[in-house]
Design an enzyme around this catalytic site. Structure first.
Site, mmCIF file in Angstrom:
data_model
loop_
_atom_site.group_PDB
_atom_site.id
_atom_site.type_symbol
_atom_site.label_atom_id
_atom_site.label_comp_id
_atom_site.label_asym_id
_atom_site.label_seq_id
_atom_site.Cartn_x
_atom_site.Cartn_y
_atom_site.Cartn_z
ATOM 1 N N CYS A 50 31.251 46.609 33.190
ATOM 2 C CA CYS A 50 30.491 46.667 34.554
ATOM 3 C C CYS A 50 31.251 47.361 35.720
ATOM 4 O O CYS A 50 30.724 47.717 36.532
ATOM 5 C CB CYS A 50 29.756 45.425 34.765
ATOM 6 S SG CYS A 50 30.857 44.008 35.009
ATOM 7 N N SER A 106 41.227 43.463 38.179
ATOM 8 C CA SER A 106 39.639 43.211 38.344
ATOM 9 C C SER A 106 39.082 43.054 39.701
ATOM 10 O O SER A 106 39.774 42.670 40.748
ATOM 11 C CB SER A 106 39.561 41.877 37.450
ATOM 12 O OG SER A 106 39.716 42.297 36.126
ATOM 13 N N GLY A 192 25.555 36.660 29.324
ATOM 14 C CA GLY A 192 24.379 35.959 29.249
ATOM 15 C C GLY A 192 24.833 34.536 28.749
ATOM 16 O O GLY A 192 24.416 33.372 29.339
#
Length: 430
Positions: A50, A106, A192
């Site tokens: 992402c 990150s 998730g």
């Protein structure tokens, strides 16, 4: 071989641009196979998350490989990526890889999830023969190093990832009654599942989950005994009952559209952790909806961030020492490969000579055995002095110079390197 990486990441690339450079499973495999057809690219690993899209390759021609990767992004993905693409070669590329795997590069310093994503990227490339000895060595060493420093410095002792940060955000938003809030997680993949784990740990009592296919339903129920499964096709019907939605699917298309949303009677927070995004941007304009994307979490600092930043400086220094060791390995690998090729060339020439002489001379079996033994011994003696000299070298510049000389004096070696018996076998020739 040399390492080259080209890509985009969260540092200076807007979310809507990162979406254009993202790879899903199908396009990732196609990208690897497409790049392997290039003469100047020997191995390929694509890391797409992402927060980043990066292509790592091993090559003998860094400049050519860099140009190929840039053109690949612009032609196969989008020309809009041009201002945001970075290109790093050899040592800079190695340092970048280590900083990525350790979480130093990150959005959330020291986050946990990237380590697993790097492992997945390596395994996906290996599954389709996309990488060989060189990239496998680079990635495995970076992974091993990361495990070591995480254990030593405990930079990720408190779980930290986009999923955990999203759960912490919800807890801070509803400090008095967060445990009673109804939260729907869309997507039962790694992000998730992580969100569900963090919700359990933080005391959330009413989690709901849905996914297009529930292949891991029992895993979800084992994590949180109160989790309720919702049929994917019913997601719009249950949304008005929810207080928060977390989306984290791998879908290439939006899964929540503004025109499909039902009227709300209470505020709804939607946290979209996917890339490409799961939620249509227009959903954020609907009454009583707060829509957050991964870029909204850039400024969220965890309680131990000061410690993480201090530790990150120490890890960055260790990375430099680690790269010194890797470059030494590559240097000695060049010698090992030249020694191997000299031995193979000597053996091949000896066998050709034996076959030629025995075919023209009328020798008995005993004479043929004697002749063969002498020829093999003499060809072996011919390459032993250069082999001993090669094994004494430890300066990379000298080794590169000798490598050029050896391939010039022994054309068969040069031919083997250029043509290659198999392209992936050639990747061992570091």
């Amino acid at each position: 071989m040399k390492l080259v990486v080209v890509g985009i990441n969260h540092k200076d690339t807007p979310l809507e641009i990162r979406e254009k450079g993202a790879f899903i499973h199908r396009t990732l495999n196609e990208g690897i196979q497409r790049l392997l057809k290039e003469d100047d690219i020997a191995e390929v690993i694509i890391l797409s998350t992402c927060n980043r899209s990066e292509i790592y390759v091993s090559t003998r021609n860094q400049d050519a490989a860099g140009e190929i990767l840039v053109e690949f992004y612009l032609n196969e993905k989008s020309a809009e990526l041009a201002p945001y693409l970075f290109l790093k070669k050899e040592r800079d590329a190695m340092v970048h890889l280590y900083e990525v795997v350790t979480g130093l590069d990150s959005m959330i310093l020291g986050e946990d999830q990237i380590l697993g994503q790097v492992k997945d990227a390596l395994e996906k490339s290996q599954a389709i023969n996309g990488c060989g000895k060189y990239l496998t060595k680079m990635f495995r060493e970076a992974i091993t190093f990361t495990k070591k420093v995480k254990t030593e410095y405990k930079i990720s002792e408190t779980p930290l990832s986009l999923s955990s940060t999203a759960v912490k955000y919800i807890k801070r938003k509803y400090p008095d009654d967060y445990g009673d809030k109804k939260i729907l997680i869309i997507g039962s993949g790694k992000m998730g599942i992580l969100a569900l784990r963090y919700m359990k740990a933080e005391g959330f009592q009413n989690p709901f989950m849905t996914n297009r296919t529930f292949h891991n339903m029992h895993e979800c129920q084992a994590i949180h005994e109160n989790v309720q499964m919702i049929h994917y096709e019913n997601r719009y019907q249950v949304i008005p009952q929810m207080d928060v939605i977390i989306t984290a699917t791998a879908s290439p298309h939006v899964i929540l559209k503004a025109e499909e949303m039902k009227p709300l009677t209470k505020p709804l927070t939607i946290i979209d952790l996917a890339l490409p995004r799961d939620v249509e941007e227009a959903v954020g304009d609907l009454p009583m909806v707060e829509l957050l994307t991964i870029d909204h979490f850039k400024d969220i600092m965890d309680e131990k961030m000061a410690y993480r930043m201090k530790v990150a400086k120490k890890i960055a220094l260790e990375i430099q020492h680690e790269i010194d060791g890797l470059l030494a390995w590559i240097t000695h690998a060049k010698v090992d490969n030249m020694v191997r090729d000299l031995n193979e060339t000597s053996r091949h020439l000896a066998e050709e000579t034996i076959e030629n002489l025995c075919g023209h001379l009328n020798l008995n079996e005993k004479e043929e055995l004697y002749l063969s033994k002498v020829i093999r011994s003499k060809f072996r003696e011919m390459v032993m002095p250069p082999i001993k000299q090669l094994k004494s070298l430890d300066n990379e510049a000298e080794i590169i110079g000798i490598e050029k000389t050896v391939t010039y004096l022994f054309p068969r070696i040069n031919e083997k390197v250029i043509v290659g018996e198999q392209k992936n076998d050639d990747t061992s020739a570091v």
